[in-house]
Write a protein that holds these residues in place. Structure first.
Motif, short mmCIF file in Angstrom:
data_model
loop_
_atom_site.label_atom_id
_atom_site.label_comp_id
_atom_site.label_asym_id
_atom_site.label_seq_id
_atom_site.Cartn_x
_atom_site.Cartn_y
_atom_site.Cartn_z
N ASP A 72 2.57 12.83 -5.96
CA ASP A 72 2.92 13.21 -7.33
C ASP A 72 3.63 12.06 -8.02
OD1 ASP A 72 1.94 15.67 -6.68
OD2 ASP A 72 3.79 16.78 -7.04
N ASN A 73 3.04 11.61 -9.14
CA ASN A 73 3.63 10.57 -9.96
C ASN A 73 3.79 9.28 -9.15
OD1 ASN A 73 4.81 9.41 -12.30
ND2 ASN A 73 6.84 9.81 -11.47
N MET A 74 2.68 8.65 -8.86
CA MET A 74 2.64 7.47 -8.00
C MET A 74 2.26 6.23 -8.79
SD MET A 74 3.31 8.87 -5.02
CE MET A 74 2.77 7.72 -3.76
N CYS A 75 2.95 5.14 -8.54
CA CYS A 75 2.68 3.85 -9.17
C CYS A 75 3.08 2.76 -8.17
CB CYS A 75 3.51 3.74 -10.45
SG CYS A 75 3.58 2.09 -11.19
N CYS A 76 2.41 1.71 -8.00
CA CYS A 76 1.25 1.20 -8.70
C CYS A 76 0.33 0.53 -7.67
CB CYS A 76 1.68 0.17 -9.75
SG CYS A 76 2.78 0.81 -11.03
N GLY A 77 0.56 0.85 -6.38
CA GLY A 77 -0.10 0.14 -5.30
C GLY A 77 -1.41 0.76 -4.86
N LEU A 78 -1.82 0.40 -3.64
CA LEU A 78 -3.10 0.82 -3.08
C LEU A 78 -2.95 2.13 -2.32
CD1 LEU A 78 -4.18 -2.61 -1.53
CD2 LEU A 78 -4.54 -1.80 -3.86
N LEU A 79 -4.09 2.78 -2.08
CA LEU A 79 -4.15 3.98 -1.27
C LEU A 79 -5.28 3.84 -0.28
CD1 LEU A 79 -3.37 6.96 -0.65
CD2 LEU A 79 -5.01 7.64 -2.43
N ARG A 80 -4.97 4.09 1.00
CA ARG A 80 -5.98 4.08 2.05
C ARG A 80 -5.91 5.40 2.80
NH1 ARG A 80 -7.51 -1.34 3.26
NH2 ARG A 80 -6.18 -2.87 2.21
N ILE A 81 -7.04 6.09 2.89
CA ILE A 81 -7.05 7.37 3.58
C ILE A 81 -8.30 7.49 4.43
CG2 ILE A 81 -5.64 8.55 1.87
CD1 ILE A 81 -8.17 9.78 0.72
N THR A 82 -8.15 8.16 5.55
CA THR A 82 -9.27 8.53 6.38
C THR A 82 -8.90 9.83 7.09
OG1 THR A 82 -10.82 7.73 8.08
CG2 THR A 82 -8.48 7.26 8.42
N GLY A 83 -9.87 10.47 7.72
CA GLY A 83 -9.61 11.70 8.42
C GLY A 83 -9.98 12.93 7.62
N PRO A 84 -9.98 14.11 8.27
CA PRO A 84 -10.52 15.32 7.64
C PRO A 84 -9.57 16.05 6.71
CG PRO A 84 -9.84 15.80 9.89
CD PRO A 84 -9.64 14.32 9.70
N GLN A 85 -8.27 15.77 6.74
CA GLN A 85 -7.33 16.53 5.93
C GLN A 85 -7.38 16.07 4.47
OE1 GLN A 85 -5.63 19.20 6.86
NE2 GLN A 85 -6.62 19.02 8.87
N THR A 109 0.87 -1.17 0.00
CA THR A 109 0.00 0.00 0.00
C THR A 109 0.91 1.22 0.00
OG1 THR A 109 -1.80 -1.12 1.17
CG2 THR A 109 -1.71 1.29 1.33
N MET A 110 0.78 2.09 -0.99
CA MET A 110 1.71 3.20 -1.10
C MET A 110 1.60 4.16 0.08
SD MET A 110 0.03 5.31 -4.32
CE MET A 110 0.09 3.93 -5.44
N LEU A 111 0.37 4.40 0.55
CA LEU A 111 0.17 5.29 1.70
C LEU A 111 -1.06 4.84 2.46
CD1 LEU A 111 0.76 7.92 3.33
CD2 LEU A 111 -0.78 9.10 1.75
N ASP A 112 -0.91 4.76 3.78
CA ASP A 112 -2.04 4.56 4.69
C ASP A 112 -2.09 5.80 5.58
OD1 ASP A 112 -4.00 3.80 6.44
OD2 ASP A 112 -3.08 1.90 7.00
N ARG A 113 -2.97 6.75 5.23
CA ARG A 113 -3.12 7.99 5.99
C ARG A 113 -4.22 7.78 7.02
NH1 ARG A 113 -4.97 13.30 4.98
NH2 ARG A 113 -7.04 12.36 4.86
N ARG A 114 -3.84 7.82 8.30
CA ARG A 114 -4.79 7.60 9.39
C ARG A 114 -5.57 8.87 9.70
NH1 ARG A 114 -2.43 2.81 11.75
NH2 ARG A 114 -1.62 1.71 9.91
N ALA A 115 -6.56 8.75 10.60
CA ALA A 115 -7.48 9.85 10.87
C ALA A 115 -6.79 11.09 11.41
CB ALA A 115 -8.56 9.39 11.85
N THR A 116 -5.67 10.92 12.11
CA THR A 116 -4.96 12.06 12.70
C THR A 116 -3.86 12.60 11.80
OG1 THR A 116 -3.55 10.47 13.85
CG2 THR A 116 -5.44 11.34 15.07
N GLY A 117 -3.70 12.01 10.61
CA GLY A 117 -2.63 12.42 9.71
C GLY A 117 -2.90 13.74 9.03
#
Length: 643
Positions: free
Chosen positions: A505-518, A491-499
């Motif tokens: 920019d120019n990302m390949c080729c995995g997953l993205l998980r995000i949560t939180g208000p930002q 997973t390229m980035l797992d951004r948690r709720a407090t992140g």
């Protein structure tokens, strides 16, 4: 021996023939705001190759062509599936006389990918073609100053009709970069192309000026060979030429941001059949028209200025065009253009997050950078580098670099607030001898504290064959900029709720998980595979240029998420895609999108564009709501959920 005829010979298409004679003086410096010039050196032990070490002089008189070709050839051989491992070729400030096409070949003569040419600064690093250069005078037989190519990885040399032996075509043109320089094609070179660019999955042109003298230059940036994209073009200035930007082919989508075009004598942008996305496009000059040719052609443009009396006056269109807040002749236009004259005005999606540029890169003198080798990391994949990376990151240095190599970790490596920039030099992070406490949901790099913006550049997080892993975990309240990142088996980035805010920019080729208000801003986002590619739980997400490949749900959008996708291409690829797999799942959230679906066969396409989570009785959005594009579809203005 390299010749000026390296790309083969092909006739100039009709749209490239000049329809106005003469070239106005180049007044870009008066008409457009100057872009900030980046000036950066790499440490001597960074693993970057310096063209001066191969004999380049940079005095504007010496022919430096052979030195550049030697440096590019030395930057790496064919590494197969691990396509991200080529070394950078660095060009210090100077004026370099170039007399033949610069390209990269492997030792056996085959065309190569991994063309990474990085200048010291956009204004100070100049590649100059002499006036009346032999081989560059015929616009019917145009020749490039720079040519990037595909390697031959998994397909035949002529598969799909491509000409790999003659033109370096294909869809394995990985890791081709041209950055921080000016390319001047001189005067009297009517057949000169500044850059003939082919890039796939991960590649970029950034902070580049392409300049043509009076009566010179066929095309500034050409991307017409099979098959361009996905790739990112940022901070590009083109002065003069008959055509500013020329693109072709039906796949795989191209993303442009902060593009300034001035004084083209024929056409500013000529697109044939591809899917192009622009943000902040500025066109000036007497021939500032756009051609969107072919029944599969798609343009998405947000922001900028262009001449003309209206949409149809600016754009000669055969396909579809989505505009958002583009000022044409002083009038701001938003809506969808179908064909030559079917214009339907429509406001941009309400409530979408306004685009933001990443924070500026902290400029720290190279002498103050810290090498992870100082703490014992060797870039040997058999060595455990966990402790060495931890010590380097905790050294108090603002910038830490990893010379080209593979660095194995057995646990998460925390990023302290003092560290502002990690420069990867096309290096790899990989798991070895996993500790029991190192869960697969933990990041290889973990950002858990507040602090100034953090930049992570030119790294691959590769766990291929070892099971899923998180590359970067962000739970701290600091901004993160991830640039030129490859994720394989991660997973390229797992951004948690407090992140904090994230810029991708120019990302390949995995997953993205995000949560939180930002908010999260992604530019040229390529994700390929069979599982859901993006999971958004309640976050504002803006994507400029999306590309996916595989039988997958692209986005699962829930819990009040707000996702906006401007431009891109989705591609099922394989026959037998289940009708129950929607492109998007949108439940209790907002989704807006403009993109195309590519399909080469009737059995390899989506049946539902927007589906629902279990328990949501809202009707799905079928593909039949949208016009066909071959076996795929145009989706110029999808809006779903509350405004």
């Amino acid at each position: 021996m390299i010749t000026n005829d390296i790309t083969g010979r092909w006739p100039v298409p009709a749209w490239r023939q000049p329809w106005r004679k003469g070239l106005l003086p180049l007044l870009l410096c008066l008409l457009l705001p100057a872009l900030p010039a980046r000036a950066e050196l790499y440490p001597a032990d960074s693993s970057a190759l310096n063209v001066r070490d191969f004999g380049a002089v940079g005095d504007g008189q010496t022919d430096d062509t052979a030195a550049f070709l030697a440096a590019l050839a030395a930057s790496g051989g064919d590494t197969g599936a691990s396509f991200w491992q080529d070394r950078l070729v660095f060009v210090p400030d100077g004026t370099y006389r170039i007399t033949a096409t610069l390209l990269k070949r492997y030792a056996d003569g085959r065309f190569a990918s991994g063309f990474v040419l990085i200048g010291q600064s956009e204004t100070g690093t100049v590649l100059k073609l002499p006036d009346q250069a032999p081989g560059y005078g015929d616009p019917q037989r145009p020749q490039p100053v720079i040519l990037t190519s595909s390697k031959l990885y998994r397909s035949g040399a002529t598969e799909g009709g491509k000409d790999y032996p003659g033109r370096g075509e294909g869809n394995d043109a990985y890791m081709n970069f041209v950055e921080n320089m000016t390319i001047d094609v001189g005067s009297g070179n009517q057949g000169a192309i500044a850059i003939d660019y082919l890039g796939n999955n991960s590649g970029a042109i950034r902070h580049v000026t392409l300049r043509a003298g009076a009566g010179s230059g066929a095309v500034g940036l050409s991307m017409t060979r099979k098959w361009p994209g996905p790739t990112l073009i940022q901070h590009l200035t083109i002065q003069g030429f008959a055509t500013g930007i020329a693109t072709a082919q039906t796949e795989y989508g191209l993303t442009f941001e902060h593009v300034n075009l001035s004084n083209q004598t024929d056409t500013a942008i000529a697109n044939s059949q591809n899917a192009l996305t622009f943000r902040d496009l500025r066109i000036d000059g007497p021939s500032g028209r756009i051609i969107n040719a072919g029944d599969k052609a798609f343009l998405a443009i947000e922001g900028g200025t262009a001449p003309g009396g209206g949409v149809a006056d600016l754009i000669r269109n055969d396909g579809f065009v989505t505009l958002r807040d583009l000022s044409i002749g002083g009038t701001v236009q938003s809506g969808v253009l179908q064909g030559r004259s079917n214009w339907q005005a429509a406001p941009p999606p309400a409530g979408r997050t306004a685009w933001a540029d990443p924070p500026p890169v902290p400029m720290v003198e190279a002498g103050q950078w810290v090498n992870v080798a100082t703490y014992g990391a060797t870039g040997d994949p058999a060595q455990d580098a966990t402790q060495a990376l931890r010590q380097a990151f905790a050294s108090g240095a603002a910038v830490v670099y990893l010379p080209n190599g593979t660095y194995a970790v057995n646990d998460s490596v925390d990023i302290p607030a003092s560290l502002q920039r990690i420069v990867g030099m096309n290096s790899t992070i990989r798991v070895i001898n996993r500790r029991p406490a190192f869960a697969r949901t933990n990041g290889m790099f973990r950002v858990a504290t507040a602090g100034p913006p953090l930049f992570i550049e030119r790294l691959a997080f590769d766990n291929t064959g070892l099971g899923e892993q998180v590359g970067v975990e962000l739970s701290g309240g600091r901004e993160i900029v991830m640039r030129d990142i490859v994720s394989a088996g991660t997973t390229m980035l797992d951004r948690r709720a407090t992140g904090g805010r994230a810029f991708l920019d120019n990302m390949c080729c995995g997953l993205l998980r995000i949560t939180g208000p930002q908010p999260v801003f992604a530019r040229q986002f390529d994700s390929e595979g069979t599982t859901t590619r993006i999971i958004n739980r309640g976050s504002p997400l803006s994507i400029l240029g999306l590309k996916t490949e595989g039988v997958c749900t692209v986005l699962d959008n829930r819990e009040g998420a707000r996702t906006d996708i401007l431009g891109g291409l989705v591609y099922v690829v394989r026959d037998g895609a289940p009708a129950t797999v929607p492109t998007f799942i949108n439940t209790g959230s907002s989704l807006s999108a403009g993109f195309v679906e590519e399909s080469l066969r009737s059995g390899s396409r989506y049946q539902i564009y927007v589906g629902r989570a279990a328990g949501d009785t809202t009707p799905p959005v079928p593909v039949t709501d949208f016009p066909e594009r071959g076996f795929g579809r145009f989706v110029p203005n999808l809006r779903d959920g509350p405004p």
